[in-house]
Design an enzyme around this catalytic site. Structure first.
Site, PDB file in Angstrom:
ATOM      1  CG  HIS A  75      -2.207  -0.969   1.155  1.00 31.66           C
ATOM      2  ND1 HIS A  75      -3.045  -0.897   1.894  1.00 31.66           N
ATOM      3  CD2 HIS A  75      -2.359  -1.999   0.266  1.00 31.66           C
ATOM      4  CE1 HIS A  75      -4.203  -1.838   1.672  1.00 31.66           C
ATOM      5  NE2 HIS A  75      -3.536  -2.544   0.669  1.00 31.66           N
ATOM      6  CE1 TYR A 204      -5.461   2.909  11.478  1.00 32.76           C
ATOM      7  CE2 TYR A 204      -5.147   3.347   9.202  1.00 32.76           C
ATOM      8  CZ  TYR A 204      -4.776   2.540  10.481  1.00 32.76           C
ATOM      9  OH  TYR A 204      -3.890   1.656  10.388  1.00 32.76           O
ATOM     10  N   PRO A 296      -3.713  -0.274  18.857  1.00 34.72           N
ATOM     11  CG  PRO A 296      -5.635  -1.847  18.383  1.00 34.72           C
ATOM     12  CD  PRO A 296      -4.961  -0.986  19.641  1.00 34.72           C
ATOM     13  CE  LYS A 300       3.826   3.186  13.411  1.00 36.88           C
ATOM     14  NZ  LYS A 300       4.064   3.064  12.179  1.00 36.88           N
ATOM     15  CE1 TYR A 388      -1.223   3.701   9.326  1.00 33.90           C
ATOM     16  CE2 TYR A 388      -0.162   2.970   7.253  1.00 33.90           C
ATOM     17  CZ  TYR A 388      -1.269   2.962   8.156  1.00 33.90           C
ATOM     18  OH  TYR A 388      -2.128   1.708   8.086  1.00 33.90           O
TER      19      TYR A 388
HETATM   20  P1  FAD Z   1       2.878 -12.100  21.753  1.00 33.13           P
HETATM   21  O1  FAD Z   1       2.225 -11.985  19.964  1.00 33.13           O
HETATM   22  O2  FAD Z   1       1.873 -11.760  22.605  1.00 33.13           O
HETATM   23  O3  FAD Z   1       3.564 -13.504  21.786  1.00 33.13           O
HETATM   24  C1  FAD Z   1       3.853 -13.877  23.093  1.00 33.13           C
HETATM   25  C2  FAD Z   1       4.022 -15.258  23.100  1.00 33.13           C
HETATM   26  O4  FAD Z   1       4.537 -15.730  24.556  1.00 33.13           O
HETATM   27  C3  FAD Z   1       2.638 -15.988  23.159  1.00 33.13           C
HETATM   28  O5  FAD Z   1       2.829 -16.938  22.078  1.00 33.13           O
HETATM   29  C4  FAD Z   1       2.392 -16.443  24.531  1.00 33.13           C
HETATM   30  O6  FAD Z   1       1.653 -17.573  24.532  1.00 33.13           O
HETATM   31  C5  FAD Z   1       3.756 -16.981  25.053  1.00 33.13           C
HETATM   32  N1  FAD Z   1       3.797 -16.625  26.543  1.00 33.13           N
HETATM   33  C6  FAD Z   1       3.104 -15.909  27.169  1.00 33.13           C
HETATM   34  N2  FAD Z   1       3.320 -16.218  28.532  1.00 33.13           N
HETATM   35  C7  FAD Z   1       3.995 -17.377  28.853  1.00 33.13           C
HETATM   36  C8  FAD Z   1       4.760 -17.850  29.866  1.00 33.13           C
HETATM   37  N3  FAD Z   1       4.545 -17.666  31.005  1.00 33.13           N
HETATM   38  N4  FAD Z   1       5.440 -18.880  29.333  1.00 33.13           N
HETATM   39  C9  FAD Z   1       6.044 -19.290  27.926  1.00 33.13           C
HETATM   40  N5  FAD Z   1       5.396 -18.619  26.946  1.00 33.13           N
HETATM   41  C10 FAD Z   1       4.608 -17.537  27.258  1.00 33.13           C
HETATM   42  N6  FAD Z   1       0.578  -4.934  15.500  1.00 33.13           N
HETATM   43  C11 FAD Z   1       1.050  -4.364  14.335  1.00 33.13           C
HETATM   44  O7  FAD Z   1       2.042  -4.256  14.079  1.00 33.13           O
HETATM   45  N7  FAD Z   1       0.156  -4.032  13.337  1.00 33.13           N
HETATM   46  C12 FAD Z   1      -1.380  -4.301  13.617  1.00 33.13           C
HETATM   47  O8  FAD Z   1      -1.924  -4.199  12.419  1.00 33.13           O
HETATM   48  C13 FAD Z   1      -1.604  -4.670  14.678  1.00 33.13           C
HETATM   49  N8  FAD Z   1      -3.132  -4.897  14.874  1.00 33.13           N
HETATM   50  C14 FAD Z   1      -3.540  -5.586  16.050  1.00 33.13           C
HETATM   51  C15 FAD Z   1      -4.910  -5.781  16.273  1.00 33.13           C
HETATM   52  C16 FAD Z   1      -5.422  -6.279  17.227  1.00 33.13           C
HETATM   53  C17 FAD Z   1      -6.886  -6.587  17.490  1.00 33.13           C
HETATM   54  C18 FAD Z   1      -4.477  -6.768  18.535  1.00 33.13           C
HETATM   55  C19 FAD Z   1      -4.859  -7.414  19.833  1.00 33.13           C
HETATM   56  C20 FAD Z   1      -3.129  -6.619  18.199  1.00 33.13           C
HETATM   57  C21 FAD Z   1      -2.575  -5.921  16.978  1.00 33.13           C
HETATM   58  N9  FAD Z   1      -1.227  -5.798  16.889  1.00 33.13           N
HETATM   59  C22 FAD Z   1      -0.665  -5.296  15.665  1.00 33.13           C
HETATM   60  C23 FAD Z   1      -0.240  -5.848  18.186  1.00 33.13           C
HETATM   61  C24 FAD Z   1       0.564  -7.152  17.809  1.00 33.13           C
HETATM   62  O9  FAD Z   1      -0.264  -8.289  17.577  1.00 33.13           O
HETATM   63  C25 FAD Z   1       1.463  -7.633  18.980  1.00 33.13           C
HETATM   64  O10 FAD Z   1       2.226  -6.456  19.275  1.00 33.13           O
HETATM   65  C26 FAD Z   1       2.383  -8.572  18.701  1.00 33.13           C
HETATM   66  O11 FAD Z   1       1.789  -9.820  18.743  1.00 33.13           O
HETATM   67  C27 FAD Z   1       3.465  -8.658  19.635  1.00 33.13           C
HETATM   68  O12 FAD Z   1       4.351  -9.955  19.477  1.00 33.13           O
HETATM   69  P2  FAD Z   1       5.044 -10.594  20.761  1.00 33.13           P
HETATM   70  O13 FAD Z   1       5.868 -11.468  20.055  1.00 33.13           O
HETATM   71  O14 FAD Z   1       5.981  -9.670  21.344  1.00 33.13           O
HETATM   72  O15 FAD Z   1       4.127 -10.817  21.659  1.00 33.13           O
HETATM   73  C1  PHB Z   2      -5.608  -4.798  10.802  1.00 32.47           C
HETATM   74  O1  PHB Z   2      -5.878  -5.109   9.527  1.00 32.47           O
HETATM   75  O2  PHB Z   2      -5.695  -5.777  11.630  1.00 32.47           O
HETATM   76  C2  PHB Z   2      -4.989  -3.469  11.361  1.00 32.47           C
HETATM   77  C3  PHB Z   2      -4.767  -2.501  10.391  1.00 32.47           C
HETATM   78  C4  PHB Z   2      -4.467  -1.452  10.797  1.00 32.47           C
HETATM   79  C5  PHB Z   2      -4.227  -0.978  12.390  1.00 32.47           C
HETATM   80  C6  PHB Z   2      -4.772  -1.951  13.147  1.00 32.47           C
HETATM   81  C7  PHB Z   2      -5.148  -3.370  12.576  1.00 32.47           C
HETATM   82  O3  PHB Z   2      -3.962   0.325  12.593  1.00 32.47           O
END
Ligand code: FAD
Ligand code: PHB
Length: 396
Positions: A75, A204, A296, A300, A388
């Protein structure tokens, strides 16, 4: 008790943990990933959808980008809407060519897990009661229980990639760890449906009734969100009510192009800003959601997890290759410099697009003035665009 040994123990097999595991593998460093759930659970979570260039770059560097190149949607613009009137931000034109790529976190995880299996990366699934000991001494130990019984893993370093609800951050003594937090008085109700998206770009939308976001996963799969109350009960949102509210908030133009269909995923996510400092204590490092959360708006979260581990993976590689500690010693400062700028942007973007329960007429008009200003000012658009698409790794 089975005693094991590795160089780096990684807690959590989300994006942060798995990207780091691949980086360490590429650098010839032995690592074990310890995950509380199973692969299907981690891969099944519907979360991020938009990748910054830092994430795309790391996938290329790790040789994981084949499917991303084939299926990701590049995009070069995104849209904002104020009370149903959309306007476009020319991301590429305002940033010297930078773009974002729509490719779901579920697809990223599938690519990471498939490649991990092919490369024989060691991942422990269903690890219960993960405990961290000796992080401030010379040989840290991670312990857990799995189907084979009690285990302990001695290592040089531990990286906490276990998300916001994980255990790693809590291993840092209260007198050392400082946390900073904002909770928002609303959540996002998100759905997935196999219908073509309303627009070829994201929208948005700030509407008097609340925020809405039109996003997608592919040309045939849409991802939509609407701001909802925190007491939100999913049962109160049958599909028809969701579609009606979404269309109202997107306005007649984009709302009129929404194609309705049965949703196959519907969840409410709370919004939060959170940062824990420092991101290193002794031989423990934190990365991703374990150290920071953003709302979200602006997409980021996962990208920050990737920028953290890009810095940390390179620093650990340098450390094992040259014996230098400069990189790992500078990790927390470098990572936090970028984290805080993304925190600022996500907080700001949330503030100008959502309806706050305490808002009065003055607040609403300030919000409208800010969006009108962005609509009319290339300088304001440029500030939005460069944040962004993602700031460079080094922002200090
Ligand atoms: P997580 O993905 O939370 O992974 C952590 C892992 O650790 C999990 O698998 C968990 O099971 C494991 N764990 C937890 N506790 C323990 C334990 N005690 N022992 C062993 N393992 C454990 N981000 C973007 O960049 N762009 C987006 O568009 C975006 N949209 C989002 C939309 C929604 C609705 C949500 C909820 C989030 C969104 N995010 C987005 C955020 C993104 O999903 C998270 O920031 C990302 O998953 C972080 O990755 P991580 O590996 O740090 O943590
Ligand atoms: C998504 O597609 O899940 C999404 C896109 C943009 C955002 C957050 C989530 O800012």
């Amino acid at each position: 008790m089975t005693a094991l040994r590795t160089q780096v123990a990684i807690i959590g097999a989300g994006p942060a943990g798995m990207f780091l595991a691949h980086m360490l593998r590429q650098a010839g460093i032995d690592a074990v990933v310890i995950e509380r759930r199973d692969r299907a659970y981690v891969e099944g979570r519907v979360r991020a959808g938009v990748l910054e260039q830092v994430t795309v770059d790391l996938m290329h560097r790790l040789g994981l980008a084949d499917r991303l190149v084939r299926e990701g949607l590049v995009h070069d613009g995104t849209k904002l809407a104020l009370d149903g009137e959309p306007f476009r931000i020319d991301l590429a034109g305002l940033t010297g060519g930078a773009t974002v790529t729509v490719y779901g976190q579920q697809e990223v995880m599938r690519d990471l897990f498939d490649a991990a299996e092919a490369a024989g990366l060691t991942t422990v699934w269903n690890a219960a009661d993960v405990t961290l000991d000796g992080m401030d001494g010379p040989c840290p130990v991670v312990s857990w229980r799995d189907a084979g019984g009690a285990r302990s893993l001695t290592c040089d370093y531990v990286v906490g990639c276990d998300g916001f609800h994980g255990v790693s951050r809590h291993a840092i003594p209260a007198g050392i760890l400082r946390t900073f937090e904002r909770a928002y008085p609303f959540g996002w109700l998100g759905i997935l449906a196999d219908v073509p998206p309303a627009d070829h770009e994201l929208i948005y939308a700030n509407h008097e009734r609340g925020f809405a976001l039109a996003s997608m996963r592919s040309a045939t799969r849409s991802r939509y969100y609407i701001q909802c109350g925190l007491d939100g009960d999913i049962a109160a949102w049958p599909d028809d009510r969701f579609w009606d509210e979404l269309c109202l908030r997107l306005g007649p133009d984009a709302g009129g192009r929404v194609i309705r269909g049965a949703s196959f995923e519907k969840t409410i996510a709370p919004l939060r800003s959170f940062v824990a400092e420092p991101m290193r204590w002794g031989r423990l490092f934190l990365a991703g959601d374990a150290a920071h959360i953003v709302p979200p708006t602006g997409a980021k979260g996962m990208n920050l997890a990737v920028s953290d581990v890009t810095m940390l993976g390179d620093a650990l590689a340098e450390h094992y290759r040259d014996g230098s500690s400069a990189g790992i010693d500078g990790y927390s400062r470098r990572a936090l410099a970028r984290v805080w700028k993304a925190e600022r942007f996500s907080w700001w973007f949330t503030s100008v697009t959502h309806r706050f329960p305490t808002m009065d007429g003055f607040d609403r008009r300030i919000q409208m003035a800010e969006l009108e200003y962005i609509r009319s000012s290339p300088a304001a658009q440029r500030v939005l665009a460069e944040n962004y698409v993602g700031l460079p790794l080094e922002v200090a």
